[in-house]
Design an enzyme around this catalytic site. Structure first.
Site, PDB file in Angstrom:
ATOM      1  N   ASP A 187       0.827  -1.337  -0.302  1.00 54.68           N
ATOM      2  CA  ASP A 187       0.379   0.496   0.146  1.00 54.68           C
ATOM      3  C   ASP A 187       0.803   1.577   0.048  1.00 54.68           C
ATOM      4  OD1 ASP A 187      -2.918   1.315   0.399  1.00 54.68           O
ATOM      5  OD2 ASP A 187      -1.797   2.058   2.544  1.00 54.68           O
ATOM      6  N   GLU A 272      -1.468  -1.109  -6.123  1.00 51.55           N
ATOM      7  CA  GLU A 272      -3.510  -1.081  -6.271  1.00 51.55           C
ATOM      8  C   GLU A 272      -2.839  -0.168  -8.035  1.00 51.55           C
ATOM      9  OE1 GLU A 272      -6.662   1.757  -4.203  1.00 51.55           O
ATOM     10  OE2 GLU A 272      -4.738   2.094  -3.214  1.00 51.55           O
ATOM     11  N   ASP A 354      -3.306   1.345   6.929  1.00 50.76           N
ATOM     12  CA  ASP A 354      -2.261   1.078   6.235  1.00 50.76           C
ATOM     13  C   ASP A 354      -2.043  -0.131   6.440  1.00 50.76           C
ATOM     14  OD1 ASP A 354      -1.874   3.815   5.364  1.00 50.76           O
ATOM     15  OD2 ASP A 354      -0.232   4.186   6.260  1.00 50.76           O
TER      16      ASP A 354
END
Length: 397
Positions: A187, A272, A354
């Site tokens: 992330d 992502e 996170d």
């Protein structure tokens, strides 16, 4: 498996004669590119198609004219290569992968020239370009792979006045690493550059912020100089460019070390699928996002994974990784950026925002591999949604 094409880039220090020759070559390359682009644009308005062969014939005719006779003073190889680059730009335009090619600017465009094997000689570790009598004084910061010969050589000069030579070679030392059974979710963020599903957090170096005061001072001094080609303005522009180069070099070095470690330690890496070009339109966060260089991180991660036989999975950007409880799957309605830790209403688990997002990305990425989705999930799939957004179908009573 065929050898990987890899570019090795080095600094070099040209003599005055070499610098003058290369500067002339850069100017001729830019001139030929712009002339060919203008000719193809005019033909486009007449509904005619002009290809590389036609522009190559035009180049021969231009060299015979009095006003463009200076094109004969430099090597013809970079001039032919710039026509090939223009052909590639038009190919991407017709395939709707890029915008219409633009003219090169003397002040803003990259100063570079590309030489193929007929335009240089590489013997005993010495590189000599066409139209030159002496080899380039290259700073060999790392050796080339043993026994390889460059297929193309690109010479460039950046805004800070530094000279670089990039040699494209077949690197036999690059190949698949031993397979591992490890997978990691990644992330990206601003407080921390990366947060891994293992719980590790990588600090954000904020390279631009560290030199922001020096950079602002240099840019103020540049803005006070009279516009034009004066020596004082040139010196001030070079001073600001050196600070920008220092920031970019440190950022690139950090990302290279980080991505290499992640690829070597993990078989599957899940990230992502962010649209950074849209995110930087937020003027509050644009500077910090650009400094973090999320796009550069992803690009390095993908090509290194391809080199070493690893897999990179990009999860759909609309997947609610931050709002989903990784323990029980409960979806929170809202999750402002200011919330860094939260407690799930369903199971009572307290999450670091996170780390929880990284765990959810890892689970979603592994589900993507089961569903058969690709590295870059498409917004228009046969079912209408990407693998990470599919819902369980309702059973008919």
């Amino acid at each position: 498996m065929s050898p990987v094409k890899r570019a090795f880039k080095y600094r070099f220090h040209p003599t005055d004669a070499q610098a003058a020759e290369l500067s002339r070559t850069f100017g001729c390359v830019r001139k030929v590119y712009n002339l060919a682009l203008a000719a193809r644009t005019e033909a486009w308005t007449r509904q005619e198609r002009v290809n590389y062969n036609a522009t190559s014939a035009m180049l021969t005719a231009w060299k015979k004219t009095e006003e463009l006779a200076f094109l004969n003073d430099v090597s013809s190889v970079p001039l032919q290569q710039t026509l090939r680059h223009l052909q590639t730009a038009f190919t991407h335009f017709f395939a709707k992968r890029a915008k219409y090619p633009r003219f090169k600017s003397r002040k803003k465009s990259r100063r570079s020239a590309e030489y193929t094997t007929s335009g240089f000689r590489f013997r005993d570790g010495a590189l000599t370009l066409a139209k030159m009598t002496e080899p380039l004084d290259i700073v060999w910061s790392r050796p080339l792979p043993e026994g390889v010969q460059p297929s193309t050589v690109t010479v460039s000069q950046d805004a800070a006045g530094r000279w670089f030579v990039s040699m494209l070679c077949d690197d036999p030392t690059v190949g698949p690493l031993p397979a591992l059974d490890t997978a990691v979710g990644i992330d990206v963020g601003l407080d921390h550059l990366l947060t891994l599903s293992t719980g590790e957090k990588v600090a954000n170096p904020r390279h631009e912020r560290r030199d922001r005061v020096r950079l602002a001072k240099a840019q103020r001094e540049l803005s006070r100089k009279a516009r034009g080609d004066g020596a004082n303005r040139r010196k001030a522009r070079c001073k600001a460019a050196r600070i920008h180069a220092r920031i970019a070099d440190r950022r690139r070095d950090h990302l290279h070390k980080l991505t290499t470690r992640l690829v070597r330690e993990n078989q599957t890496l899940v990230i992502e699928d962010l649209t950074v070009r849209n995110m930087v339109k937020n003027h509050t966060l644009a500077r910090a996002i650009s400094d973090a260089s999320w796009s550069g991180f992803r690009s390095m991660l993908e090509y290194k994974a391809a080199w070493y036989g690893r897999e990179v999975i990009a999860v759909d950007r609309f997947f609610p990784s931050s709002r989903l409880c990784s323990a029980c799957g409960t979806l929170q309605e809202k999750m402002p950026l200011s919330v860094r830790t939260w407690t799930c209403e369903g199971c009572g688990t307290t999450h670091d925002r996170d780390v929880n997002a990284a765990n959810n990305l890892l689970a979603a990425g592994l589900a993507v591999t089961v569903c058969g989705a690709g590295v870059r999930p498409q917004r228009r799939t046969p079912g209408g949604q990407s693998a990470t957004k599919q819902k369980t179908p309702r059973r008919e009573p």
